[in-house]
Design an enzyme around this catalytic site. Sequence first.
Site, short mmCIF file in Angstrom:
data_model
loop_
_atom_site.label_atom_id
_atom_site.label_comp_id
_atom_site.label_asym_id
_atom_site.label_seq_id
_atom_site.Cartn_x
_atom_site.Cartn_y
_atom_site.Cartn_z
N ASN A 7 -0.35 -17.58 36.83
CA ASN A 7 0.21 -17.35 37.98
C ASN A 7 -0.79 -16.56 38.81
O ASN A 7 -0.94 -15.55 38.65
CB ASN A 7 1.51 -16.62 37.85
CG ASN A 7 2.26 -16.19 39.35
OD1 ASN A 7 1.82 -16.21 40.09
ND2 ASN A 7 3.32 -15.46 39.00
N ARG A 88 2.02 -21.88 38.32
CA ARG A 88 2.96 -21.56 39.26
C ARG A 88 2.61 -21.58 40.64
O ARG A 88 1.62 -20.92 40.93
CB ARG A 88 3.59 -20.09 38.77
CG ARG A 88 4.91 -19.74 39.62
CD ARG A 88 4.96 -18.23 40.03
NE ARG A 88 6.05 -18.03 40.74
CZ ARG A 88 6.10 -16.83 41.75
NH1 ARG A 88 5.14 -15.91 41.65
NH2 ARG A 88 7.17 -16.92 42.49
N HIS A 177 12.64 -19.11 43.45
CA HIS A 177 13.21 -18.86 42.35
C HIS A 177 13.74 -20.08 41.45
O HIS A 177 14.36 -20.26 40.51
CB HIS A 177 14.34 -17.87 42.40
CG HIS A 177 13.92 -16.50 42.27
ND1 HIS A 177 14.77 -15.64 43.29
CD2 HIS A 177 12.88 -15.70 42.29
CE1 HIS A 177 14.29 -14.56 43.56
NE2 HIS A 177 12.95 -14.66 42.89
N GLY A 207 16.14 -9.42 40.98
CA GLY A 207 14.93 -8.45 40.55
C GLY A 207 14.43 -7.87 41.89
O GLY A 207 15.35 -7.48 42.75
N GLY A 209 12.73 -9.29 44.07
CA GLY A 209 13.13 -10.25 45.06
C GLY A 209 14.63 -10.80 44.52
O GLY A 209 14.63 -11.26 43.10
N ARG A 238 13.25 -6.05 51.00
CA ARG A 238 13.52 -7.23 52.04
C ARG A 238 14.90 -7.21 52.67
O ARG A 238 15.80 -6.78 51.93
CB ARG A 238 13.18 -8.57 51.77
CG ARG A 238 11.72 -8.72 51.31
CD ARG A 238 11.72 -10.12 50.76
NE ARG A 238 10.63 -10.24 49.78
CZ ARG A 238 10.81 -11.00 48.38
NH1 ARG A 238 11.68 -11.94 48.39
NH2 ARG A 238 9.81 -10.89 47.61
N ASP A 279 13.65 0.78 43.71
CA ASP A 279 13.57 0.55 42.41
C ASP A 279 15.20 0.66 41.87
O ASP A 279 15.70 1.89 42.06
CB ASP A 279 12.74 1.47 41.56
CG ASP A 279 12.78 0.90 40.21
OD1 ASP A 279 12.03 0.11 39.56
OD2 ASP A 279 13.86 1.33 39.61
N ARG A 281 17.04 0.92 39.21
CA ARG A 281 17.21 2.00 38.27
C ARG A 281 16.92 3.40 38.68
O ARG A 281 18.05 4.39 38.72
CB ARG A 281 16.21 1.75 37.15
CG ARG A 281 16.77 2.21 35.84
CD ARG A 281 16.09 1.87 34.43
NE ARG A 281 14.87 0.95 34.79
CZ ARG A 281 14.18 0.33 34.13
NH1 ARG A 281 14.29 0.41 32.94
NH2 ARG A 281 13.03 -0.40 34.46
N GLY A 326 19.97 -8.00 36.92
CA GLY A 326 20.93 -8.83 36.48
C GLY A 326 21.01 -8.81 34.94
O GLY A 326 22.11 -8.68 34.42
N GLU A 327 20.16 -8.88 34.39
CA GLU A 327 20.07 -8.80 32.87
C GLU A 327 20.36 -7.42 32.39
O GLU A 327 20.74 -7.32 31.36
CB GLU A 327 18.72 -9.04 32.37
CG GLU A 327 18.18 -10.51 32.54
CD GLU A 327 16.67 -10.72 32.63
OE1 GLU A 327 16.10 -10.18 31.90
OE2 GLU A 327 16.26 -11.75 33.19
N ASN A 328 19.92 -6.27 33.06
CA ASN A 328 20.05 -5.12 32.63
C ASN A 328 20.90 -4.03 32.88
O ASN A 328 21.29 -3.21 32.14
CB ASN A 328 18.56 -4.39 32.63
CG ASN A 328 17.43 -4.97 32.08
OD1 ASN A 328 17.59 -5.40 30.79
ND2 ASN A 328 16.32 -5.51 32.58
N GLU A 374 10.49 -17.51 33.36
CA GLU A 374 9.94 -18.60 34.07
C GLU A 374 8.71 -19.31 33.48
O GLU A 374 8.48 -20.45 33.57
CB GLU A 374 9.50 -18.16 35.28
CG GLU A 374 10.75 -17.74 36.31
CD GLU A 374 10.61 -16.79 37.51
OE1 GLU A 374 10.61 -15.57 36.98
OE2 GLU A 374 10.46 -17.12 38.72
P1 ADP Z 1 10.50 -8.95 39.96
O1 ADP Z 1 11.40 -9.82 40.76
O2 ADP Z 1 9.37 -8.09 40.46
O3 ADP Z 1 10.08 -9.94 38.75
P2 ADP Z 1 12.28 -7.74 37.86
O4 ADP Z 1 13.21 -9.03 37.79
O5 ADP Z 1 11.46 -7.29 36.72
O6 ADP Z 1 11.19 -7.90 39.22
O7 ADP Z 1 13.23 -6.56 38.36
C1 ADP Z 1 12.78 -5.41 38.91
C2 ADP Z 1 14.17 -4.58 38.96
O8 ADP Z 1 15.17 -4.60 38.04
C3 ADP Z 1 13.93 -3.09 39.46
O9 ADP Z 1 14.66 -2.80 40.58
C4 ADP Z 1 14.42 -2.22 38.34
O10 ADP Z 1 14.91 -1.07 38.80
C5 ADP Z 1 15.63 -3.36 37.85
N1 ADP Z 1 15.91 -3.04 36.66
C6 ADP Z 1 15.48 -2.92 35.36
N2 ADP Z 1 16.07 -2.37 34.44
C7 ADP Z 1 17.39 -1.69 34.95
C8 ADP Z 1 18.20 -1.10 34.34
N3 ADP Z 1 18.51 -1.01 33.04
N4 ADP Z 1 19.34 -0.84 35.37
C9 ADP Z 1 19.12 -1.22 36.60
N5 ADP Z 1 18.03 -1.84 37.20
C10 ADP Z 1 17.31 -2.20 36.35
#
Ligand code: ADP
Length: 390
Positions: A7, A88, A177, A207, A209, A238, A279, A281, A326-328, A374
């Site tokens: 990529n 990609r 995506h 994420g 995005g 955005r 961010d 988190r 979404g995952e975390n 991906e």
């Molecule tokens: P990209 O779109 O650049 O690939 P990612 O999919 O890695 O980005 O997502 C980044 C985002 O995920 C950031 O806003 C980060 O703070 C958030 N994130 C990662 N871990 C956590 C968590 N445990 N709780 C809340 N947000 C999280």
Amino acid sequence: MNIAVINTGSSSIKFQLLNMKTNIALAHISIEKIGEENSIMNMETVQKQEKKIIPIKNHQEGLEEIVSFLAKNNILKDFSSLSAIGHRVVHGGDEFKSATIIDDEVVKKIEDLKPLAPLHNPAHLEGIKVTRRLAPNVMQVAVFDTSFHTSMPQEAYLYALNQDMYKNHKIRKYGFHGTSYAYVVKQASKVLKKKPEDLNIIALHLGNGSSACAIKNGKSFDTSMGFTPLEGLVMGTRSGDIDPAVVIYMQRELGLSVDEADTVLNKKSGLLGICGENDVRSIIEQDTKDSRLAIDIMTRRIRKYIGSYLALLGRVDAIVFSGGIGENSAYIREKILKDMPFGIELDNSLNRQNAIIISKNNSQTKIMIVKANEELEIATQCLEILNSKK
Ligand code: ADP
């Protein structure tokens, strides 16, 4: 059998080498600040992690550094020993409906799509050109972020503009995506033990995005990103959906130039614009009035999209969360789905454990987490082409 996934950005390369027997990544390598004196190269293999700061002039030098690292560590002799290389590519227009073997004609078509993705496609082409020189005999495949969405019906992808805008200027919703959503469908199909063509899903890739996708019978039926990745959900920087007249007002009344308006909407809005931080988190940790407001605006928008996609799809087998947020983030998932009607019931305990299925047993719609991958999806699409040629 090893497949590399590349990529390239304008000053970066992200590289992964995957063993397709085990689906394990043998090496992750990223290079940033290409063209500067202090380019940063991060290398991670199953055995070790390394970082070096060296001047890397261009993508050719970057890719040569990658080959030399892999050879030195006995991971790969050179690119010629790869079974395929997957690239990609962000924008495939409405032309590229699936992963495509790269030849001169495909390069020309990706070039022709530059106006639709002026930041991304030229950088991808640079990576493709260098890699074709370094490994002329290896099959190279372009995997487009837009392809998955080429199944959308006209009423989903056409804006309510004069049709000339689409017919002569290619202005339509493309969606992005797509590689992530293709992977989500495959994973959901495995977990739910249902064929992809029988699956209706609302997928949320959240994420930096973010986008949402209504998936009907395993295919994209609607998605939140549009002509560019600016439309739809509230993202890190955005704005997502706004009244287009705001942009006209910013230019006419506030005196912003076209480029300034572009910067405002893409780089200074979204969560950053609302609370000064992008961010998620950190925003959750801050817990200030503005940071709570930013999260409220973001999650309310996601909820609105879920509601509209429920109306479009009727039956929904699963709501799937992926991407860093979404995952975390159990907190964000809970905020989005709290007191959701339509028999969608989050299990708070499973949600906090980041389990694979996080809905209650009696929830009519399953709620799931799929870790976005991906690169594996790109490599798998290369493998499918290799297998189809046997
Ligand atoms: P990209 O779109 O650049 O690939 P990612 O999919 O890695 O980005 O997502 C980044 C985002 O995920 C950031 O806003 C980060 O703070 C958030 N994130 C990662 N871990 C956590 C968590 N445990 N709780 C809340 N947000 C999280």
